[in-house]
Design an enzyme around this catalytic site. Structure first.
Site: not given
Length: 137
Positions: A57, A93, A117, A128
């Protein structure tokens, strides 16, 4: 105050849900530290999703997050569990498994387009935030 990264993904922006998502975070008592509406570049997306490289994916994930603007935010909270508060608000999720009252439970339909997210640990949050807001320190 500890910080975590939240991305209001392209599907949420396209559906006009950014305000609702930010409002839910703020109503919980979290505070916006930084926010920017931007189209995430392929380079940044590849670094962000590096742990998924090689998975079936991966390419779809990168294509999705780069397809149109996303609202990238640093959110602050009162303790080191800020990331956990955000993840609880987001819900599972898979929106089909997300509890009512959560962002995904109330607003998302597909797992591949699940609106938001959030960093999954203090370490991920630091990595991040540095990726998306390098000058924030």
């Amino acid at each position: 105050m500890t910080r975590t990264l939240v991305i209001v993904k392209p599907d949420a922006i396209e559906r006009g849900l950014a305000g609702e998502i930010v409002s839910r975070l703020e109503r919980k008592g979290l505070r916006l530290v930084a926010a920017e509406l931007r189209t995430i570049t392929r380079d940044v997306a590849e670094r962000h999703y590096a742990e998924h490289k090689g998975k079936p994916f991966y390419e779809d994930l990168v294509a999705f997050i780069t397809r149109s603007p996303a609202l990238v935010m640093v959110v602050g909270g009162p303790d080191e569990e800020t990331y956990g508060v955000v993840r609880t608000l987001m819900g599972a999720t898979n929106p089909k498994q997300a509890a009512p009252g959560t962002i995904r439970g109330d607003l998302a339909v597909e797992m591949t387009e699940n609106l938001v997210h959030g960093s999954d640990s203090p370490e991920s949050a630091r990595r991040e935030i540095a990726l998306f807001f390098p000058g924030l320190g």
